[in-house]
Design a protein around this motif. Structure first.
Motif, mmCIF file in Angstrom:
data_model
loop_
_atom_site.group_PDB
_atom_site.id
_atom_site.type_symbol
_atom_site.label_atom_id
_atom_site.label_comp_id
_atom_site.label_asym_id
_atom_site.label_seq_id
_atom_site.Cartn_x
_atom_site.Cartn_y
_atom_site.Cartn_z
ATOM 1 N N TYR A 46 -16.369 52.123 19.337
ATOM 2 C CA TYR A 46 -16.755 50.692 19.551
ATOM 3 C C TYR A 46 -15.565 51.030 20.750
ATOM 4 C CZ TYR A 46 -20.497 49.896 16.818
ATOM 5 O OH TYR A 46 -21.436 49.326 15.615
ATOM 6 N N PRO A 47 -15.727 50.554 21.829
ATOM 7 C CA PRO A 47 -14.457 50.271 22.939
ATOM 8 C C PRO A 47 -13.798 48.387 22.478
ATOM 9 C CG PRO A 47 -16.871 49.485 23.460
ATOM 10 C CD PRO A 47 -16.992 49.881 22.763
ATOM 11 N N ALA A 48 -12.396 49.095 23.206
ATOM 12 C CA ALA A 48 -11.649 48.350 22.554
ATOM 13 C C ALA A 48 -11.968 46.493 23.261
ATOM 14 C CB ALA A 48 -10.250 48.783 23.028
ATOM 15 N N ILE A 49 -11.408 45.294 22.866
ATOM 16 C CA ILE A 49 -11.904 44.422 23.914
ATOM 17 C C ILE A 49 -10.815 43.559 23.398
ATOM 18 C CG2 ILE A 49 -14.196 44.474 23.763
ATOM 19 C CD1 ILE A 49 -13.481 41.979 21.529
ATOM 20 N N SER A 50 -9.911 43.158 24.181
ATOM 21 C CA SER A 50 -8.661 41.890 24.315
ATOM 22 C C SER A 50 -9.534 41.005 22.922
ATOM 23 C CB SER A 50 -8.751 41.596 26.006
ATOM 24 O OG SER A 50 -9.982 40.093 26.153
ATOM 25 N N LYS A 51 -8.199 40.355 22.859
ATOM 26 C CA LYS A 51 -8.168 38.982 22.207
ATOM 27 C C LYS A 51 -9.015 38.367 22.968
ATOM 28 C CE LYS A 51 -4.936 36.371 19.548
ATOM 29 N NZ LYS A 51 -3.065 35.908 19.059
ATOM 30 N N GLU A 52 -8.844 37.606 23.771
ATOM 31 C CA GLU A 52 -9.593 36.556 24.641
ATOM 32 C C GLU A 52 -11.354 36.865 24.391
ATOM 33 O OE1 GLU A 52 -7.152 37.617 25.986
ATOM 34 O OE2 GLU A 52 -5.291 36.228 25.266
ATOM 35 N N GLU A 53 -11.059 38.082 24.721
ATOM 36 C CA GLU A 53 -13.031 38.438 24.920
ATOM 37 C C GLU A 53 -13.352 38.011 23.490
ATOM 38 O OE1 GLU A 53 -16.732 40.026 25.621
ATOM 39 O OE2 GLU A 53 -15.275 38.904 26.815
ATOM 40 N N ALA A 54 -12.184 38.449 22.108
ATOM 41 C CA ALA A 54 -12.698 38.513 20.480
ATOM 42 C C ALA A 54 -12.741 36.887 20.536
ATOM 43 C CB ALA A 54 -11.630 38.942 19.668
ATOM 44 N N LYS A 55 -11.947 36.227 20.629
ATOM 45 C CA LYS A 55 -12.251 35.028 20.558
ATOM 46 C C LYS A 55 -13.950 34.406 21.130
ATOM 47 C CE LYS A 55 -7.694 33.021 20.216
ATOM 48 N NZ LYS A 55 -6.390 32.776 20.578
ATOM 49 N N SER A 56 -14.267 34.630 22.703
ATOM 50 C CA SER A 56 -15.256 34.226 23.535
ATOM 51 C C SER A 56 -16.427 34.599 22.522
ATOM 52 C CB SER A 56 -15.026 34.895 24.647
ATOM 53 O OG SER A 56 -16.338 34.159 24.975
ATOM 54 N N ARG A 57 -16.364 35.450 22.303
ATOM 55 C CA ARG A 57 -17.788 35.884 21.773
ATOM 56 C C ARG A 57 -17.790 35.426 20.151
ATOM 57 N NH1 ARG A 57 -17.700 43.089 22.073
ATOM 58 N NH2 ARG A 57 -17.135 43.072 24.340
ATOM 59 N N VAL A 58 -17.006 35.414 19.447
ATOM 60 C CA VAL A 58 -16.701 34.274 18.768
ATOM 61 C C VAL A 58 -17.174 32.923 18.459
ATOM 62 C CG1 VAL A 58 -16.273 33.442 16.686
ATOM 63 C CG2 VAL A 58 -15.597 35.459 17.324
ATOM 64 N N ALA A 59 -16.766 32.596 19.508
ATOM 65 C CA ALA A 59 -16.524 30.696 19.852
ATOM 66 C C ALA A 59 -18.448 30.923 20.820
ATOM 67 C CB ALA A 59 -16.625 30.154 20.834
ATOM 68 N N LYS A 60 -19.125 31.872 21.326
ATOM 69 C CA LYS A 60 -20.767 32.196 21.980
ATOM 70 C C LYS A 60 -21.448 32.801 20.207
ATOM 71 C CE LYS A 60 -23.772 34.271 25.232
ATOM 72 N NZ LYS A 60 -24.008 35.580 26.016
ATOM 73 N N SER A 61 -21.159 33.162 19.432
ATOM 74 C CA SER A 61 -21.946 33.082 18.239
ATOM 75 C C SER A 61 -22.189 32.133 17.334
ATOM 76 C CB SER A 61 -21.086 34.073 17.591
ATOM 77 O OG SER A 61 -21.563 35.187 17.690
ATOM 78 N N LEU A 62 -20.722 31.312 17.224
ATOM 79 C CA LEU A 62 -21.055 29.973 16.581
ATOM 80 C C LEU A 62 -21.864 28.520 16.959
ATOM 81 C CD1 LEU A 62 -17.177 29.654 15.805
ATOM 82 C CD2 LEU A 62 -19.190 29.907 13.923
ATOM 83 N N GLN A 63 -22.188 28.925 18.976
ATOM 84 C CA GLN A 63 -22.513 27.596 19.331
ATOM 85 C C GLN A 63 -24.196 28.288 19.269
ATOM 86 O OE1 GLN A 63 -21.591 28.935 23.594
ATOM 87 N NE2 GLN A 63 -20.382 26.414 23.131
#
Length: 65
Positions: A42-59
């Motif tokens: 899997y391609p590496a993602i930034s910490k900010e991108e990871a946080k964004s994906r988690v927040a979107k999943s939670l929503q």
């Protein structure tokens, strides 16, 4: 060169039976293992991108409740 201590009789037995005194093959296989372990495909993602994906999943999950 460094020595890696393996405190696992089962692993030591496997290594001894598979490689014996063939340390070159052992090192080559170990290096291949490490390289494969470091790359999960899997391609590496930034910490900010990871946080964004988690927040979107939670929503999404909260919206479904």
């Amino acid at each position: 060169m460094q020595t890696i201590r393996i405190d696992n009789p089962e692993a030591e037995k496997f290594i001894a039976s598979r490689y014996g005194s063939d340390t070159k093959s052992l090192v080559d296989d170990f290096i291949k293992f490490i390289k494969l372990s470091l790359d999960d495909g899997y391609p590496a993602i930034s910490k900010e991108e990871a946080k964004s994906r988690v927040a979107k999943s939670l929503q999404t999950v909260r919206a479904e409740l």
